[in-house]
Design a protein around this motif. Structure first.
Motif, short mmCIF file in Angstrom:
data_model
loop_
_atom_site.label_atom_id
_atom_site.label_comp_id
_atom_site.label_asym_id
_atom_site.label_seq_id
_atom_site.Cartn_x
_atom_site.Cartn_y
_atom_site.Cartn_z
N GLU A 150 59.40 21.56 -68.44
CA GLU A 150 58.40 20.87 -69.09
C GLU A 150 58.99 20.58 -70.59
N PHE A 151 59.42 21.54 -71.33
CA PHE A 151 59.79 21.48 -72.70
C PHE A 151 60.64 20.26 -72.80
N ALA A 152 61.93 20.32 -71.86
CA ALA A 152 62.97 19.35 -71.98
C ALA A 152 62.30 18.02 -71.60
N ALA A 153 61.45 17.87 -70.65
CA ALA A 153 60.85 16.52 -70.46
C ALA A 153 60.03 15.94 -71.58
N GLN A 154 59.20 16.79 -72.37
CA GLN A 154 58.66 16.44 -73.60
C GLN A 154 59.40 16.05 -74.65
N GLN A 155 60.65 16.64 -74.92
CA GLN A 155 61.48 16.44 -76.06
C GLN A 155 62.04 15.11 -75.72
N GLU A 156 62.56 15.04 -74.46
CA GLU A 156 63.26 13.60 -73.85
C GLU A 156 62.08 12.41 -74.19
N ALA A 157 60.97 12.41 -73.89
CA ALA A 157 59.81 11.59 -74.17
C ALA A 157 59.73 11.38 -75.65
N GLY A 158 59.69 12.47 -76.40
CA GLY A 158 59.55 12.34 -77.78
C GLY A 158 60.57 11.63 -78.23
N ASP A 159 61.72 11.99 -78.06
CA ASP A 159 63.02 11.19 -78.74
C ASP A 159 62.99 9.84 -78.21
N ARG A 160 62.73 9.60 -77.31
CA ARG A 160 62.61 7.93 -76.64
C ARG A 160 61.69 7.30 -77.49
N ALA A 161 60.37 7.94 -77.80
CA ALA A 161 59.55 7.19 -78.52
C ALA A 161 60.02 6.88 -80.04
N LEU A 162 60.59 7.84 -80.41
CA LEU A 162 61.16 7.57 -81.89
C LEU A 162 62.25 6.68 -81.96
N VAL A 163 63.18 6.64 -81.02
CA VAL A 163 64.01 5.61 -80.93
C VAL A 163 63.49 4.27 -80.79
N GLY A 164 62.50 4.18 -79.95
CA GLY A 164 61.93 2.67 -79.87
C GLY A 164 61.35 2.37 -81.08
N ILE A 165 60.63 3.39 -81.92
CA ILE A 165 60.02 2.85 -83.04
C ILE A 165 60.93 2.33 -84.06
N TRP A 166 62.14 3.28 -84.33
CA TRP A 166 63.12 2.72 -85.21
C TRP A 166 63.87 1.46 -84.72
N GLN A 167 64.08 1.40 -83.56
CA GLN A 167 64.72 0.02 -83.01
C GLN A 167 63.70 -1.18 -83.24
N ALA A 168 62.32 -0.91 -83.05
CA ALA A 168 61.59 -2.13 -83.20
C ALA A 168 61.65 -2.53 -84.62
N LEU A 169 61.63 -1.42 -85.61
CA LEU A 169 61.51 -1.68 -87.08
C LEU A 169 62.68 -2.43 -87.58
N LYS A 170 63.90 -2.08 -86.82
CA LYS A 170 65.25 -2.62 -87.25
C LYS A 170 65.34 -4.04 -86.95
N ASP A 171 64.72 -4.33 -85.91
CA ASP A 171 64.63 -5.83 -85.53
C ASP A 171 63.90 -6.72 -86.30
N ARG A 172 62.71 -6.11 -86.82
CA ARG A 172 61.80 -6.82 -87.69
C ARG A 172 62.21 -7.13 -89.07
N LEU A 173 62.97 -6.05 -89.28
CA LEU A 173 63.49 -6.18 -90.98
C LEU A 173 64.44 -7.04 -90.96
N GLU A 174 65.21 -7.59 -89.79
CA GLU A 174 66.25 -8.49 -89.94
C GLU A 174 65.74 -9.91 -90.64
N SER A 175 64.62 -9.93 -90.62
CA SER A 175 63.78 -11.30 -91.43
C SER A 175 63.29 -10.89 -92.86
N MET A 176 63.60 -9.60 -93.19
CA MET A 176 62.98 -9.32 -94.64
C MET A 176 64.17 -9.82 -95.46
N PRO A 177 63.53 -10.74 -96.74
CA PRO A 177 64.55 -11.18 -97.74
C PRO A 177 65.37 -10.12 -98.44
N VAL A 178 66.37 -10.71 -98.94
CA VAL A 178 67.37 -9.85 -99.72
C VAL A 178 67.44 -10.41 -101.10
N GLU A 179 67.42 -11.77 -101.24
CA GLU A 179 67.45 -12.58 -102.39
C GLU A 179 66.98 -13.94 -102.53
#
Length: 634
Positions: free
Chosen positions: A605-634
């Motif tokens: 159960e602990f391993a399953a919870q850790q896997e689900a938690g890590d996948r959720a975090l990866v999804g958050i940062w992957q979505a942020l990475k895609d959205r920040l592609e349009s963030m202006p630099v100059e």
């Protein structure tokens, strides 16, 4: 007196020698998590349950890293008072063998002077030493909880070499090492690079080479295996002398049909301070019922008298004026207590337990009902198959568990402390993520306001500042989601991993208390009654030989007394067999299956919870990475 842990019925201080075995834990007083091996007391939990919720402090004598001159280890002076041995050891680690230097360079390629405990552990696992010995070596040498210096590593390597030449782990000490330097061989370790690698056919999960030809079987694989003659060998239940087939089959898959009892706090107190609990079983149609702590005490006292030779859980302590943290901790302990009882193959069918879980007016029922507390051996009889199933070497089998219980309890207590520390870190990280999100949102709002190109009042706006501010707002939103995910993960750890570890620890505590009750209550008067019968028999023969007037009446009295004592002897002998059968059943059927199932299911159960938690975090940062592609630099 209310603040002291309550005494469990049938326990005694001077019960078993194994309770005072302080060296079985492996690390002794050098472990930073516990100053000594937990000393079991007469209470159910003793000193192995941290009710104060305060992490165990480090030893006061442990020097801080910056206060120690690493050129000379702060090693203990040998008991004989001479410092020659210490000077010899310091000289040895200052000029170690080339193998020591080579291993240190592999573990510390950056030359920082410190090696992480994880790297040291991976290396020492290739020594094939028991984990308890490796734990003791690291505990003796490491002054930091996260790393070892090079000199500390050299000392640890020397202890590994000493352990490989000495089968007795109790001899692993600085004093013994100091006196063995002249004849100390090199440690037998794998020199493969310890960097983590992808496990392959020739690589262990720790990144070290695996000796070819050594089978690495799954610890959960219970399928029959082929022996050297090509014959299949079955699992442990079919070996001669183990539990009967009917009992073993009945307990297989028990974890799929567990009864679950929920225990929750009732906000309204009875009177000024009496706390009540609401209990509800998913298999006994009685609805939600209220119970007091004293009702749990009554139940345990009844069960201890009825089933003194069964595995029974212990109750948490009582305290006047408890705070919310204490009440919540005790609620969880009461939940583990009642769930262990309802899922025991014997106590789950007890009448008193059933009334406790189903009677709405429990206090009134207790006042009007006299409950029998006769021991189960008075009414139950063993079948011939059960008597034949008791192994002749039962004492030896029980002795193995008795000898290792202190080490198991100490290890699980450390696991509980570490899990609670992990929970605290998750909660702190979640709080920090929330603060990061707020600060980012503030920066995103202030950036356009302070820009010289932006017109106040909603006029012309600088596209660069507005875009960057909007991007920072999205980063803050992602950190908010990370904080929420961290909170959910912390709850999962609290409800899952920590309670699973405590349930496993409670199982070992229950067997420790069972040993205590057995040592105290299994004694009987068979020998003294036998001597009385033998004395009367001789007296009867002498009266018959003398033939004095009235000797018949005296003989009849002696014969009647002997018959009574003989019947008592037969009853006590039958009880002896019944007690042995109970101990064997608890060891081979109850304890053996639950020890394995609880550990496996808990970590799954602990391993399953850790896997689900890590996948959720990866999804958050992957979505942020895609959205920040349009963030202006100059």
């Amino acid at each position: 007196m209310f603040n002291a842990p309550r005494r469990t019925a049938g326990t005694s201080l001077a019960s078993s020698a194994f309770l005072n075995n302080s060296s079985s834990g492996g690390v002794g007083g050098f472990d930073p998590l516990a100053q000594s091996t937990p000393i079991p007391s007469t209470s159910g939990f003793g000193e192995v349950d941290p009710w104060s919720a305060v992490p165990s402090p480090a030893l006061s004598g442990t020097p801080r890293r910056e206060e120690v001159n690493d050129a000379e280890l702060a090693l203990p002076v040998p008991s004989n008072g001479s410092i020659t041995a210490r000077e010899g050891l310091n000289q040895f680690i200052s000029d170690p063998p080339s193998l020591y230097l080579s291993l240190a360079d592999q573990l510390d390629p950056s030359g920082s002077g410190y090696i992480s405990l994880a790297s040291v552990q991976r290396l020492f696992l290739t020594s094939r030493l028991p984990a308890s010995t490796v734990e003791k070596i690291i505990g003796v040498t490491a002054r930091d909880q996260s790393s070892l210096s090079r000199h500390e590593l050299f000392c640890a390597l020397a202890l590994v070499a000493l352990a490989q030449t000495s089968p007795d782990s109790s001899e692993i000490s600085i004093e013994r090492l100091s006196s063995s330097l002249l004849n100390l061989p090199l440690p037998n370790l794998s020199t493969t690079s310890p960097s983590p690698a992808t496990p392959g056919p020739e690589t262990s999960p720790h990144g070290f080479a695996v000796t070819p030809g050594v089978e690495s079987a799954s610890p959960w694989d219970t399928a029959p295996r082929l022996n050297g003659n090509g014959n299949g060998t079955s699992n442990h239940y079919s070996q001669p002398g183990m539990a009967s087939a009917d009992e073993s089959i009945a307990e297989k898959g028990y974890w799929k049909k567990l009864e679950k009892v929920e225990v929750s706090l009732i906000p309204e107190k009875e009177g000024w301070f009496l706390q009540k609990y609401q209990i509800e079983s998913d298999k006994r149609n009685a609805g939600a019922l209220s119970r007091r702590y004293t009702d749990f005490v009554w139940l345990l006292d009844i069960l201890v008298k009825r089933y003194p030779f069964r595995l029974l859980p212990s109750l948490p302590p009582k305290r006047i004026g408890p705070d919310a943290t204490f009440l919540e901790t005790r609620r969880k302990a009461l939940k583990r207590f009642i769930n262990m009882l309802v899922n025991h193959p014997v106590t789950r069918d007890d009448g008193a337990l059933n009334v406790f879980l189903t009677e709405p007016n429990f206090e009134a029922w207790r006042k009007r009902t006299k409950v029998s507390t006769d021991e189960e051996s008075a009414s139950k009889r063993l079948t011939p198959a059960q008597e034949m199933g008791i192994p002749a070497d039962l004492e030896e089998k029980l002795g193995l568990l008795r000898d290792h219980l202190p080490a198991l309890l100490a290890s699980y207590q450390k696991l509980v402390v570490l899990a609670e520390r992990s929970l605290a870190r998750f909660q702190a990280a979640s709080a920090d993520a929330s603060r990061i999100a707020l600060s980012l949102r503030t920066v995103g709002e202030e950036m356009p306001v302070c820009c010289y190109r932006c017109v106040p009042g909603g006029g012309h706006s600088c596209s660069l500042c507005v875009g960057v501010g909007r991007g920072l707002g999205e980063v803050g939103e992602s950190w908010t989601r990370v904080a929420e995910e961290g909170e959910q993960r912390a709850v999962a750890i609290l409800l899952g991993n920590i309670e699973a570890l405590k349930s496993q620890r409670d199982l070992y505590l229950a067997f420790r208390d069972l040993f205590i009750r057995h040592d105290k209550l299994s004694k009987d008067s068979v020998e003294s009654l036998g001597k009385k019968v033998e004395t009367r028999t001789k007296k009867i023969e002498s009266l018959k030989t003398a033939g004095k007037p009235g000797w018949e009446v005296e003989v009849d009295k002696l014969v009647a007394a002997s018959d009574t004592d003989t019947a008592s002897i037969n009853t006590l002998l039958a009880r002896r067999v019944f007690v042995r059968a109970c101990m064997w059943h608890e060891l081979a059927v109850v304890f053996h299956s639950r020890q394995a199932a609880q550990a496996t299911l808990g970590w799954r159960e602990f391993a399953a919870q850790q896997e689900a938690g890590d996948r959720a975090l990866v999804g958050i940062w992957q979505a942020l990475k895609d959205r920040l592609e349009s963030m202006p630099v100059e």
